[in-house]
Design a protein around this motif. Structure first.
Motif, PDB file in Angstrom:
ATOM      1  N   GLY A 125       0.819  -1.202   0.000  1.00  0.00           N
ATOM      2  CA  GLY A 125       0.000   0.000   0.000  1.00  0.00           C
ATOM      3  C   GLY A 125       0.853   1.252   0.000  1.00  0.00           C
ATOM      4  O   GLY A 125       1.929   1.282  -0.578  1.00  0.00           O
ATOM      5  N   GLU A 126       0.380   2.255   0.696  1.00  0.00           N
ATOM      6  CA  GLU A 126       1.077   3.538   0.673  1.00  0.00           C
ATOM      7  C   GLU A 126       2.458   3.434   1.318  1.00  0.00           C
ATOM      8  O   GLU A 126       3.434   3.969   0.829  1.00  0.00           O
ATOM      9  CB  GLU A 126       0.227   4.593   1.386  1.00  0.00           C
ATOM     10  N   TRP A 218      -5.271   8.184  -6.124  1.00  0.00           N
ATOM     11  CA  TRP A 218      -3.881   8.287  -6.552  1.00  0.00           C
ATOM     12  C   TRP A 218      -3.580   7.269  -7.615  1.00  0.00           C
ATOM     13  O   TRP A 218      -4.232   6.231  -7.709  1.00  0.00           O
ATOM     14  CB  TRP A 218      -2.928   8.100  -5.359  1.00  0.00           C
ATOM     15  N   HIS A 219      -2.531   7.567  -8.335  1.00  0.00           N
ATOM     16  CA  HIS A 219      -2.134   6.650  -9.384  1.00  0.00           C
ATOM     17  C   HIS A 219      -0.951   5.805  -8.894  1.00  0.00           C
ATOM     18  O   HIS A 219       0.116   6.316  -8.586  1.00  0.00           O
ATOM     19  CB  HIS A 219      -1.733   7.438 -10.635  1.00  0.00           C
ATOM     20  N   LEU A 220      -1.205   4.489  -8.790  1.00  0.00           N
ATOM     21  CA  LEU A 220      -0.154   3.599  -8.279  1.00  0.00           C
ATOM     22  C   LEU A 220       0.421   2.775  -9.422  1.00  0.00           C
ATOM     23  O   LEU A 220      -0.325   2.257 -10.257  1.00  0.00           O
ATOM     24  CB  LEU A 220      -0.740   2.646  -7.228  1.00  0.00           C
ATOM     25  N   SER A 221       1.741   2.662  -9.448  1.00  0.00           N
ATOM     26  CA  SER A 221       2.362   1.827 -10.478  1.00  0.00           C
ATOM     27  C   SER A 221       3.629   1.217  -9.889  1.00  0.00           C
ATOM     28  O   SER A 221       4.173   1.743  -8.932  1.00  0.00           O
ATOM     29  CB  SER A 221       2.710   2.695 -11.695  1.00  0.00           C
ATOM     30  N   PRO A 222       4.076   0.109 -10.460  1.00  0.00           N
ATOM     31  CA  PRO A 222       5.323  -0.489  -9.954  1.00  0.00           C
ATOM     32  C   PRO A 222       6.461   0.520 -10.028  1.00  0.00           C
ATOM     33  O   PRO A 222       6.506   1.325 -10.969  1.00  0.00           O
ATOM     34  CB  PRO A 222       5.577  -1.664 -10.895  1.00  0.00           C
ATOM     35  N   ALA A 223       7.332   0.459  -9.055  1.00  0.00           N
ATOM     36  CA  ALA A 223       8.382   1.474  -8.964  1.00  0.00           C
ATOM     37  C   ALA A 223       9.260   1.467 -10.211  1.00  0.00           C
ATOM     38  O   ALA A 223       9.714   0.413 -10.654  1.00  0.00           O
ATOM     39  CB  ALA A 223       9.224   1.233  -7.728  1.00  0.00           C
ATOM     40  N   ARG A 224       9.463   2.644 -10.757  1.00  0.00           N
ATOM     41  CA  ARG A 224      10.415   2.780 -11.852  1.00  0.00           C
ATOM     42  C   ARG A 224      11.799   2.904 -11.256  1.00  0.00           C
ATOM     43  O   ARG A 224      11.969   3.345 -10.130  1.00  0.00           O
ATOM     44  CB  ARG A 224      10.123   4.054 -12.636  1.00  0.00           C
ATOM     45  N   LYS A 225      12.780   2.570 -12.058  1.00  0.00           N
ATOM     46  CA  LYS A 225      14.129   2.777 -11.595  1.00  0.00           C
ATOM     47  C   LYS A 225      14.418   4.272 -11.632  1.00  0.00           C
ATOM     48  O   LYS A 225      14.092   4.937 -12.618  1.00  0.00           O
ATOM     49  CB  LYS A 225      15.096   2.037 -12.505  1.00  0.00           C
TER      50      LYS A 225
ATOM     51  N   SER B 250       8.658  -0.421  -3.557  1.00  0.00           N
ATOM     52  CA  SER B 250       8.272  -1.237  -4.697  1.00  0.00           C
ATOM     53  C   SER B 250       7.185  -0.568  -5.529  1.00  0.00           C
ATOM     54  O   SER B 250       6.764  -1.107  -6.532  1.00  0.00           O
ATOM     55  CB  SER B 250       7.781  -2.594  -4.209  1.00  0.00           C
ATOM     56  N   ASP B 252       5.422   3.182  -7.113  1.00  0.00           N
ATOM     57  CA  ASP B 252       5.466   4.614  -7.360  1.00  0.00           C
ATOM     58  C   ASP B 252       4.041   5.142  -7.242  1.00  0.00           C
ATOM     59  O   ASP B 252       3.137   4.625  -7.897  1.00  0.00           O
ATOM     60  CB  ASP B 252       5.995   4.900  -8.772  1.00  0.00           C
ATOM     61  N   GLN B 254       1.644   8.417  -7.674  1.00  0.00           N
ATOM     62  CA  GLN B 254       1.527   9.784  -8.171  1.00  0.00           C
ATOM     63  C   GLN B 254       0.337  10.438  -7.509  1.00  0.00           C
ATOM     64  O   GLN B 254      -0.754   9.886  -7.521  1.00  0.00           O
ATOM     65  CB  GLN B 254       1.346   9.766  -9.685  1.00  0.00           C
TER      66      GLN B 254
END
Lengths: 280, 435, 708
Positions: A125-126, A218-225, B250, B252, B254
């Motif tokens: 989560g957050e 919020w917009h959640l996405s897998p962490a970018r490098k 893990s 991101d 926004q």
């Protein structure tokens, strides 16, 4: 014999609530016991030796499904050979995507433990690490972060060691009730055993829950490098900028000193240690 | 300066006579004195004509060939002069009537702005200067002593150089050590008096992460934590959108940038083109004294040898090549290093198992890893992948550890360690004498 | 106790008889007395033995139930004893013959004695046979005595030292009392007052003999092994081991049943036939002599462990043990009881529980002790049972154990690597994936060595060999998981079963004829242990029938036999071969690797301990993970064996062995996997040979040469 013993032991012991969450393995993303929360439970379990008769209430606010149940059970699998009421955990059941702070505050206010131990950040989560602070603010209790170990608990005052970066420690005295948050500096959690985990039971407590509407937007996405920071050269002339850009990258292949006297070698090492600032 | 050119025949003679013992110093003196800016390769000739020595010009290039750089930037002195000039050329910025305030609470570790602090101030400036018409001001709340940077006049300028317009400095015993409640009271007071549009803190274990979260909850804001990117977003309520790291790095997320944000290192570029006023301010209202329930008993002395290997920043690691373990332990103690060991040293019983570094032992993240007599088995090298600098002392110049090392010294480890220990002890002694 | 008293009572009454009448007619009276006395003595001893037996059986029955076909077991007993057991004992010819003479003599003498002296059937023929039997027993006991003159360290002392004397007492006693039966009694011998003394001495000797042989058999003397051993053979928990079979897979825990104990906490948690098996121990110390952990000075001695288990279910302290201790642990401090925990739950200040945890974690599960044990006791099963309790109930897997198990749970491999990176090493090899092909001849099982940079070299070599032989193969890639070997040996049956079930489900998706792996541990687990976890519809009822699991050495040998590989002649120095435990003792494959080496043109310089008796590298059973300190390291000892063989290169067939042996500092020999040697020697097949001429005939001779 036994009740007497228990009564005797009840005196120094305190009530501890340990908040646990469902973790996430960094490489596979599988549910597991969260690293920091498990360390928190380890701290509580270690108090058994110091404060016999302490009772631990393991608390989780969230939904219950197959995956999360295995992860939650693995916390109780740490309760090998200790009593402390670790045969079960309190589950504040709420649907996925709810705010965990409200039910936790309600539960803690109602049960009023003397010490609340929680991991610093959730692995799902957050994961903002705001929860311990929210609890402290709502309950009006003092909060100490980054706990390394608990030294003593006497007369409602707990003495503990707080971890500072690079292995340094600070001693603090805190008046109970208090909230303690635990990160990687606390002692590593003990192994979770299959047997006690399998036998553990859940006490499900109904809660009022509120959907976390903000998070949902919020917009959640897998962490970018994250991009590596470039060495930006701000030079006066074009020539300087060209030179900086064309110069060979440093550090490729180390410096090797052969046929030097021990003193020369030591001097080179000394210089490097000084540059890195590790010599105090 | 007088217009008349005065000549010193003797010095001119010496300058011409390359065999004269004072030749070099005279050349140097002439070089400095000459307004033309050349080094010893140029001087004023006997008739007041500038003479050049073409052989003294230039430098030996990397391939051993002499190169001549016509811009003259090769001379160390001149290069330094240019940077000073560049420094001085930085734009001075004073914002007297800010449209809004951006409050920043740097960690100020050890009395200095850390690089994380500077990045954060860079971010603060970006937010403050977004609208050139109506610039905001960056106000920094500093706790504890500020030592500044460099020496002399530069010392005081460090804050302004980093992009700070105003400074609220609280250097009181009350805020030393772990005093979140007292510090929070100050920030609350700042909030009441100045009502900054944004609060920016470093999301660092050195204090910012803790204080920032406390502040957010006190202000009733849902802070953005782990912020690493901030972009303009006109749809957001405050005009900015941020990207934060969630779920243990893990994820991101926004979201619109809230009032309180805790940013990671390298969230923005630090300032280096402008100089700000860094004007000191005091708070008008007295800060209410809070009764703390947390008492700081001070820092505890930690034996570096007892620091967990994974946490240690300086590791002295011994392997099969270490012959005198007593000397090795002594060296670790003098250097203040945490001890590590290769598998072989552990197997042979010279070190405890929890000191083993490598794939089968502990993966270490030290800033400096010093491998003494470790040839560098692949499992060992795996374990030190994440170390910044590796120093190797070994007899065998062909071993894998040497290839990995940033600095390798080939020689007898006992002697080199002894020399190093002597050097450190001498330096320490010297410092103590001076102090 | 009361048995001994009553036996003494008989002596006293006989003595009283002697005092009352000392007359010239002594001779008759002496023989009459013996005639009345002997049946009483014999039947009393037998009755006491029966009481003891009942008591002993009740001790064993404290254990948990185990399904054993009692009748069938008893019927199979003679064959198991005479063939299977003597096959093991026969490795030491001297002892084997001694035992045949002594035990055979004793059994015959005991039966005949009951007939002749007990029931009074004074048949001279029977008497003659009895004399013969007791003589044989006497001769045997002389050899037993000779062995006890200067006993090797592995033999237990204590009561065992009196056994040859007791054997002699019995055989001499029986011999003498039988002489009158066949009318060979020299007249002058029993005349006069001396005859009474002689009779008395004779009675005493017979009482001693009977006491040791009958009474001691069921009441805990050295002869207990005969009684318990016979029943142990009849009710052995691995009946498959008899008749030349092999049974090496661990028994599965039933995790569905929440009431069943997870492993063994107290002696009564063993099954009854395990307890019986412990009692069968003859303390010969063969296990101790071959145990790598014992030799390395780690705190394990298989013999002491079995004796401790006996102490456990019978109750008491280990003070009576008279053999070598666990290295570094004095005897007499540990005690146990049937319902007391074998391992102390917390560190106790005074006294100790039966066994220390580090004893159990020292074991490399190499099975050398099990293969060597003449009583076919299952040491490894017992150790893993107790480890299961430590891991599953107490969460006390030492050192890196907990981390490895957590990794296995979270990432399906012990190193905690990203499961998706299992095939990264082969990025340039274009390995065909099972998911694409669905059906191939050979499934190449990579094992966790795929994450290890050293083992990746072996895997590359193996792929090269398979391609050279044009084998139709594929890999599972990211779908493969750890086989569960390490988890199971560390006692984490839950994780093992979870891995096993998921692997089985993956395997069931595809069709292939055989699995080939270069990891003997995966080989063993896939081939011998997965069978217990099959559900309906997964490869049918007989999992192993649907495909075969092969070690790469076996597979390469077959490829060579089929003429699909051609090798350049060996040019290197002398080579020895190290048998991996999980390939050799666990799966009986000693020959194929040697055949491959032979095919490469290598003359294997065998180490002193090779084949069945190969010494472990120290890498099995999670031993490198639990890492119990000793005085020496097992791989160092093994590399020393290599050195003594004079070899410059040691060929291995196991990633664990490679890692352990290569970890030896200043080793005298290079370590190479067989696959690497084969890959290096590969040459293009000559054009004429493409027809695929079988080398089967040559291979047979090769095999014979090796066995010779």
């Amino acid at each position: 014999m036994r009740p007497e013993q228990q009564q005797k032991q009840q005196k120094p012991g305190i009530d501890v609530a340990v908040l646990v969450s469902i973790g996430r393995h960094p490489t596979t993303g599988r549910a597991r016991r969260a690293e920091q929360d498990a360390r928190g439970l380890e701290l509580a379990l270690a108090m058994e030796a110091e404060l016999p008769g302490s009772r631990i209430d393991v608390l989780h606010a969230g939904s219950q499904d197959v995956d999360s149940e295995a992860a939650l059970r693995s916390y109780l699998g740490m309760a090998t050979g200790v009593g402390m009421g670790l045969e079960s955990m309190t589950l504040l059941e709420q649907p996925e995507g709810s705010d965990a702070i409200l039910p936790l505050v309600e539960h803690l206010a109602a049960t009023s433990p003397q010490l609340v131990i929680t991991g610093a950040r959730a692995e799902r989560g957050e994961g903002s690490g705001l929860l311990p602070y929210a609890l402290a603010e709502h309950l009006g209790w003092p909060l100490v972060n980054s706990l390394a170990s608990i030294e003593t608990v006497e007369n409602g005052v707990i003495t503990l060691l707080q971890a500072l970066p690079r292995g340094q420690r600070r001693r603090l005295k805190v008046r109970l009730p208090a909230i303690i948050s635990v990160d990687e500096a606390a002692p590593a959690a003990r192994q979770s055993a299959f047997g006690p985990a399998r036998r553990a039971t859940f006490l499900v407590a109904p809660t009022t829950s509120e959907a976390d509407s903000e998070l949902a937007q919020w917009h959640l996405s897998p962490a970018r490098k994250r991009p590596k920071r470039l060495k930006i050269i701000k030079a006066a002339s074009a020539r300087d900028r060209f030179k900086a850009a064309a110069s060979k990258a440093e550090g490729k292949g180390g410096q090797v000193l052969t046929d030097v006297t021990p003193e020369q070698g030591a001097e080179a090492i000394y210089k490097l240690l000084k540059e890195e600032g590790v010599l105090r | 300066m007088s217009e008349i050119i005065r000549r010193d025949p003797r010095r001119e003679w010496i300058a011409r006579n390359r065999l004269h013992p004072d030749h070099a110093s005279v050349l140097a003196a002439l070089g400095v004195n000459s307004e033309g800016g050349g080094a010893a390769s140029e001087w004023l000739g006997p008739n007041g004509v500038v003479r050049k020595n073409p052989r003294a010009i230039g430098f030996i290039g990397p391939n051993g060939v002499k190169r001549i750089d016509r811009s003259g930037l090769q001379q160390g002195r001149q290069a330094a002069a240019t940077t000073t000039a560049a420094r001085d050329s930085r734009r001075r910025v004073t914002i007297d009537q800010p449209a809004f305030l951006v409050a920043v609470v740097p960690d100020l570790t050890g009395g200095r702005l850390s690089s994380h602090d500077k990045d954060l101030l860079g971010l603060a400036r970006r937010v403050a200067d977004a609208d050139a018409e109506q610039p905001g001001a960056v106000v920094a709340i500093l706790f504890g002593e500020h030592k500044g940077e460099g020496d002399g006049e530069h010392k005081e300028e460090a804050l302004g150089d980093a992009g700070i317009d105003r400074v609220v400095h609280l250097d009181d015993e009350l805020y030393a050590g772990f005093a979140p409640e007292a510090r929070l009271a100050v920030l609350s007071a700042v909030e009441r008096e100045m009502t900054p549009r944004f609060w920016l803190l470093p999301d660092s274990p050195l204090g910012g992460a803790d204080l920032g979260r406390r502040l957010a909850l006190r202000l009733g804001e849902r802070a953005a934590t782990g912020v690493w990117q901030v972009e303009v977003d006109n749809e957001a309520s405050l005009g900015w959108r941020c990207t934060t790291r969630g779920a243990a790095g893990s994820l991101d997320i926004q979201r619109p940038l809230p009032r309180v944000a805790l940013a990671l290192a390298e969230c923005a570029e630090p300032m280096d083109e402008t100089r700000h006023a860094a004007k000191c301010q005091t708070l008008a209202a007295p800060i209410p004294i809070t009764l703390s329930r947390i008492e700081d008993l001070g820092q505890v002395a930690v034996d570096p040898a007892g620091v967990a290997l994974a946490e240690a920043e300086f590791i002295l690691s011994g392997g099969n090549g270490v012959k005198q373990w007593d000397a090795f332990h002594h060296a670790a103690k003098v250097l203040g290093a945490t001890e590590g060991a290769s598998r072989v040293a552990v197997d042979d019983g010279f070190m405890a198992r929890d000191r083993q570094v490598g794939a089968t032992g502990t993966w270490v993240t030290a800033r400096v890893y010093m491998a003494v007599g470790i040839s560098g088995a692949i499992q060992h090298l795996q374990g030190i992948q994440r170390c910044d600098k590796v120093v190797a002392i070994n007899l065998d110049p062909g071993c894998d550890m040497i290839k990995r090392a940033d600095l390798a010294v080939i020689g007898d480890s006992t002697q080199i360690l002894a020399a190093l220990v002597a050097m450190v002890e001498q330096q320490r002694g010297g410092q103590r004498d001076a102090a | 106790m009361d048995g001994k008293c009553s036996a003494q009572g008989w002596v006293y009454s006989a003595l009283a008889e002697v005092c009352r009448r000392s007359s010239p007619a002594a001779k008759d009276e002496v023989s009459t007395m013996l005639e009345t006395l002997l049946p009483i003595l014999i039947f009393t001893a037998l009755a006491l033995a029966v009481i003891g037996a009942v008591r002993r059986i009740r001790l064993w029955r404290q254990g948990r139930p185990s399904r054993v076909n009692l009748l069938q077991g008893l019927m199979a007993l003679p064959r198991r004893y005479l063939v299977d057991l003597h096959h093991v004992v026969g490795r030491d010819k001297m002892i084997s013959n001694t035992h045949v003479a002594t035990a055979g003599g004793f059994v015959a003498a005991a039966v005949l004695m009951i007939l002749v002296h007990g029931l009074g059937i004074a048949n001279p023929l029977l008497g003659g046979l009895l004399l013969l039997a007791s003589t044989s027993m006497f001769v045997g006991s002389l050899f037993v005595a000779r062995r006890r003159l200067n006993p090797p360290a592995r033999l237990s002392k204590g009561p065992w030292m009196r056994l040859p004397k007791s054997l002699m007492a019995f055989s001499i006693g029986v011999f003498l009392i039988t002489l009158p039966t066949v009318g060979l009694l020299p007249d002058g011998l029993v005349e006069g007052s001396g005859s009474w003394l002689l009779a008395l001495v004779l009675a005493g000797v017979v009482v001693w003999g009977l006491g040791e042989m009958f009474f001691g058999m069921t009441w805990g003397g050295p002869m207990k092994h005969a009684f318990a051993g016979a029943l142990h053979l009849a009710f052995h928990r691995r009946a498959e081991r008899f008749g030349g079979g092999r049974s090496t897979g661990l028994k599965a825990l039933n995790l569905e049943d929440e009431a069943a104990p997870l492993g063994v906490e107290k002696p009564t948690d063993f099954t009854w036939n395990q307890l019986l098996g412990f009692d069968a121990c003859v303390q010969c110390g063969r296990c101790e002599a071959v145990c790598p952990a014992f030799a390395a000075g780690q705190p394990l001695n298989p013999k002491k462990l079995i004796q401790d288990m006996v102490v456990g279910f019978a109750g008491g302290s280990d003070a009576g043990y008279a053999g070598s201790p666990y290295p570094g642990k004095p005897v007499g401090e540990h005690q146990g009881a049937p319902h007391a925990p074998i391992l102390a739950p917390v560190v106790m200040k005074e006294g100790k529980a039966l066994v220390d945890a580090e004893t159990l974690w020292s074991c490399t599960t190499c099975r050398a002790c099990v293969e060597e044990c003449p009583m076919m006791i299952e040491h490894v099963d017992a150790i893993v049972d107790m480890r299961r309790h430590l891991t599953l109930e107490r969460g006390k897997t030492p050192n890196k154990g907990a981390e490895v198990l957590d990794n296995l749970i979270a990432t399906d491999n012990p190193g905690g690597f990203d499961p998706g990176s299992r095939l990264n090493w082969a990025a340039d090899l274009n390995l065909p994936l099972m998911a694409d092909l669905k059906q191939v001849d050979v499934l190449l099982w990579l094992g966790d060595g795929a994450f290890d940079m050293r083992n990746q070299r072996t895997l590359r070599a193996l792929v090269k060999v398979l391609r050279a032989a044009e084998v139709d193969f594929a890999v599972l890639g990211a779908e493969e998981r750890d086989s569960g070997d390490v988890a199971r040996r560390l006692g984490d049956e839950a994780t093992f079963q979870s891995l096993a079930k998921r692997n089985i489900a993956t395997l069931a998706k595809y069709r292939f004829q055989q699995i080939v792996t270069c990891d003997p541990h995966s080989f063993h687990v896939l081939g011998n242990e997965y069978g217990d976890f099959l559900q309906e519809g997964q490869g049918g009822s007989d999992f192993n029938a649907s495909y075969e699991v092969r070690h790469h050495s076996t597979f390469i040998a077959e490829l060579y036999d089929a003429g699909r590989l051609t090798f350049a002649p060996w040019k290197g120095g002398s080579v020895t071969y190290h048998d991996p435990c999980y390939l050799g003792r666990y799966n009986g494959e000693y020959e194929a690797p040697r055949r491959v080496l032979k095919a490469l043109g290598i003359q294997v310089a065998e180490m002193e301990r090779s084949g069945l008796r190969s010494r472990c590298c120290g890498g099995g059973g999670g031993a490198p993970i639990t890492d119990i300190p000793g005085e020496r390291r097992i791989p160092d000892m093994r590399m020393n064996d290599v050195k003594e063989s004079g070899a410059e290169l040691v060929a291995v067939g196991c990633p664990q062995c490679t890692a352990m042996l290569e970890g030896v500092v200043d080793a005298s020999a290079e370590v190479r996997d067989i696959a690497e040697l084969v890959a290096d020697a590969l040459v293009e097949r000559p054009a004429g040979d493409v027809s695929g001429v079988s080398r089967r005939t040559t291979a047979v001779t090769t095999a014979e040469e090796v066995t010779l």
